[in-house]
Design a protein around this motif. Structure first.
Motif, PDB file in Angstrom:
ATOM      1  N   ARG A 150       0.859  -1.181   0.000  1.00 48.93           N
ATOM      2  CA  ARG A 150       0.000   0.000   0.000  1.00 48.93           C
ATOM      3  C   ARG A 150       0.895   1.231   0.000  1.00 48.93           C
ATOM      4  NH1 ARG A 150      -5.345  -0.703   1.912  1.00 48.93           N
ATOM      5  NH2 ARG A 150      -5.624  -2.380   3.441  1.00 48.93           N
ATOM      6  N   ILE A 151       0.431   2.314  -0.600  1.00 46.96           N
ATOM      7  CA  ILE A 151       1.090   3.606  -0.497  1.00 46.96           C
ATOM      8  C   ILE A 151       0.454   4.336   0.678  1.00 46.96           C
ATOM      9  CG2 ILE A 151       1.443   5.845  -1.611  1.00 46.96           C
ATOM     10  CD1 ILE A 151       1.349   4.353  -4.324  1.00 46.96           C
ATOM     11  N   GLU A 154      -1.994   7.686   0.232  1.00 47.29           N
ATOM     12  CA  GLU A 154      -1.958   7.703  -1.238  1.00 47.29           C
ATOM     13  C   GLU A 154      -2.752   8.875  -1.804  1.00 47.29           C
ATOM     14  OE1 GLU A 154      -2.873   3.953  -3.168  1.00 47.29           O
ATOM     15  OE2 GLU A 154      -3.482   5.002  -5.001  1.00 47.29           O
ATOM     16  N   ASP A 155      -2.166   9.543  -2.788  1.00 50.61           N
ATOM     17  CA  ASP A 155      -2.910  10.514  -3.593  1.00 50.61           C
ATOM     18  C   ASP A 155      -2.492  10.306  -5.048  1.00 50.61           C
ATOM     19  OD1 ASP A 155      -0.431  11.759  -3.980  1.00 50.61           O
ATOM     20  OD2 ASP A 155      -0.753  13.177  -2.346  1.00 50.61           O
ATOM     21  N   GLU A 156      -3.104  11.072  -5.950  1.00 54.80           N
ATOM     22  CA  GLU A 156      -2.861  10.845  -7.376  1.00 54.80           C
ATOM     23  C   GLU A 156      -1.410  11.076  -7.747  1.00 54.80           C
ATOM     24  OE1 GLU A 156      -5.550  12.605 -10.451  1.00 54.80           O
ATOM     25  OE2 GLU A 156      -7.058  11.830  -9.040  1.00 54.80           O
ATOM     26  N   LYS A 158       1.351  10.648  -5.810  1.00 57.08           N
ATOM     27  CA  LYS A 158       2.178   9.518  -5.394  1.00 57.08           C
ATOM     28  C   LYS A 158       1.908   8.311  -6.275  1.00 57.08           C
ATOM     29  CE  LYS A 158       2.264  10.930  -0.563  1.00 57.08           C
ATOM     30  NZ  LYS A 158       1.750  10.643   0.784  1.00 57.08           N
ATOM     31  N   ALA A 159       0.639   8.118  -6.628  1.00 58.82           N
ATOM     32  CA  ALA A 159       0.273   6.954  -7.437  1.00 58.82           C
ATOM     33  C   ALA A 159       0.938   7.027  -8.812  1.00 58.82           C
ATOM     34  CB  ALA A 159      -1.241   6.855  -7.576  1.00 58.82           C
ATOM     35  N   SER A 160       0.886   8.184  -9.450  1.00 59.90           N
ATOM     36  CA  SER A 160       1.447   8.251 -10.806  1.00 59.90           C
ATOM     37  C   SER A 160       2.969   8.182 -10.759  1.00 59.90           C
ATOM     38  CB  SER A 160       0.953   9.476 -11.568  1.00 59.90           C
ATOM     39  OG  SER A 160       1.418  10.636 -10.949  1.00 59.90           O
ATOM     40  N   LYS A 163       3.865   4.495 -10.351  1.00 57.87           N
ATOM     41  CA  LYS A 163       3.747   3.780 -11.629  1.00 57.87           C
ATOM     42  C   LYS A 163       4.955   4.039 -12.511  1.00 57.87           C
ATOM     43  CE  LYS A 163      -1.278   4.170 -11.673  1.00 57.87           C
ATOM     44  NZ  LYS A 163      -2.449   4.821 -12.282  1.00 57.87           N
ATOM     45  N   TYR A 173       3.221  -3.111 -12.640  1.00 60.08           N
ATOM     46  CA  TYR A 173       2.389  -3.071 -11.436  1.00 60.08           C
ATOM     47  C   TYR A 173       0.987  -3.494 -11.824  1.00 60.08           C
ATOM     48  CZ  TYR A 173      -0.052   0.925 -13.268  1.00 60.08           C
ATOM     49  OH  TYR A 173      -0.838   1.721 -14.058  1.00 60.08           O
ATOM     50  N   ARG A 175      -3.199  -3.846  -9.697  1.00 53.32           N
ATOM     51  CA  ARG A 175      -3.905  -3.538  -8.455  1.00 53.32           C
ATOM     52  C   ARG A 175      -4.999  -4.552  -8.186  1.00 53.32           C
ATOM     53  NH1 ARG A 175      -4.203   2.821  -7.636  1.00 53.32           N
ATOM     54  NH2 ARG A 175      -4.468   1.967  -5.558  1.00 53.32           N
ATOM     55  N   TRP A 180      -1.598  -2.670  -4.090  1.00 56.20           N
ATOM     56  CA  TRP A 180      -0.785  -2.569  -5.292  1.00 56.20           C
ATOM     57  C   TRP A 180       0.067  -3.841  -5.338  1.00 56.20           C
ATOM     58  CZ3 TRP A 180       0.473   1.871  -8.472  1.00 56.20           C
ATOM     59  CH2 TRP A 180      -0.233   3.043  -8.146  1.00 56.20           C
TER      60      TRP A 180
END
Ligand code: 2M8
Ligand code: MG
Ligand code: MG
Length: 267
Positions: A150-151, A154-156, A158-160, A163, A173, A175, A180
């Motif tokens: 998990r992040i 997490e927000d957009e 950090k997610a991008s 990736k 990766y 989900r 993740w």
């Protein structure tokens, strides 16, 4: 027919991990002699429990297509296996766990994106975070080809970034319902296609069915003849899956699973 199925959130309930609602449909497949192939993020160790509990002695696919495990002597044809684990012949598509875990830790350190992953969590922590009992959590930690994480917060952004960094490191990766996953050059679809080829060499005329609930199931759903998406807790179908060829069945997890199998195979 050959049926490929995800477990968490599909054949088994997202929270209780129960497959009881799907029991009649599982029995229907058995009655008809239709192979039920688990194709999941779960580990070999976890899947062996399902094989015994459901008395379902067919090949299975572990850790997002990382490994295809075929019971010894299941097929008559010549297959090029990579190695043997217990009573299984294995086709290995995944990258070794320690390389994946090390890369993930480096990405986290280098980017400052804080994560929590199965390798760092204690059995008790995995149990608490997933709702698995202690023994099952122990089996989930026995990973070969996939690290679940998990992040934190997490927000957009950090997610991008995550990736991008996983791609830059040469990995992929996906989900699942909660986590993740960092994986190698494998996915559920590749494994399903390889195993389908093997079934077709042995039995020629088969129709494949695939059932899933989340994004990691998409490659599998796009590699079968009839694909089914079950509802998530709350009653919606995963909005990130937009392929209109996939049948959206009514029913959350194992309830939808039973509905779909009855509709396709039943009567
Ligand atoms: C992890 O997989 C699920 C699958 O959807 C997830 O990503 O949420 C896996 O690592 C698996 O080994 C474990 O049994 C499961 C428990 O929910 O979590
Ligand atoms: Mg799932
Ligand atoms: Mg799964």
């Amino acid at each position: 027919y050959v049926v490929f199925t995800d477990l968490d959130g599909t054949l088994v309930d997202h929270d209780s991990y129960s497959y009881e609602a799907a029991r009649p449909a599982i029995d229907l497949l058995k009655q008809k002699g239709i192979p039920l192939i688990f194709c999941t993020s779960k580990t070999r160790a976890e899947l062996e429990v399902y094989v015994e509990e459901l008395d379902c002695h067919h090949p299975f696919i572990s850790e997002n297509g990382g490994g295809i495990f075929v019971p010894e002597g299941y097929f008559d044809i010549d297959i090029d296996f990579d190695h043997k684990v217990g009573n299984y012949d294995v086709i290995e598509l995944g990258t070794g766990y320690s390389a994946l875990k090390d890369t993930l830790m480096e990405i986290s350190k280098g980017s400052g994106i804080e994560i929590i992953n199965f390798g760092k969590m204690t059995t008790e922590e995995v149990s608490k975070d997933t709702g698995l009992d202690i023994r099952s959590a122990e089996l989930a930690k026995m990973r070969d080809y996939d690290e679940a994480f998990r992040i934190i917060d997490e927000d957009e952004n950090k997610a991008s970034k995550m990736k991008e960094l996983i791609g830059a490191a040469g990995y992929n990766y996906t989900r699942g319902g909660r986590y993740w996953h960092i994986i190698g050059n494998n996915d559920k679809g590749k494994a399903v296609r390889i195993l389908t080829d093997i079934y077709r060499q042995q039995f020629t005329d088969i129709t494949t069915i695939g059932l899933g609930d989340s994004q990691n199931d998409l490659p599998m759903l796009e590699s079968v003849d009839i694909s089914v998406l079950v509802q998530k807790p709350g009653g919606s179908h995963d909005p990130s899956i937009t392929d209109t060829k996939i049948k959206r069945v009514e029913g959350i997890g194992p309830i939808g699973w039973g509905n779909a199998i009855n509709e396709i195979i039943g009567r």
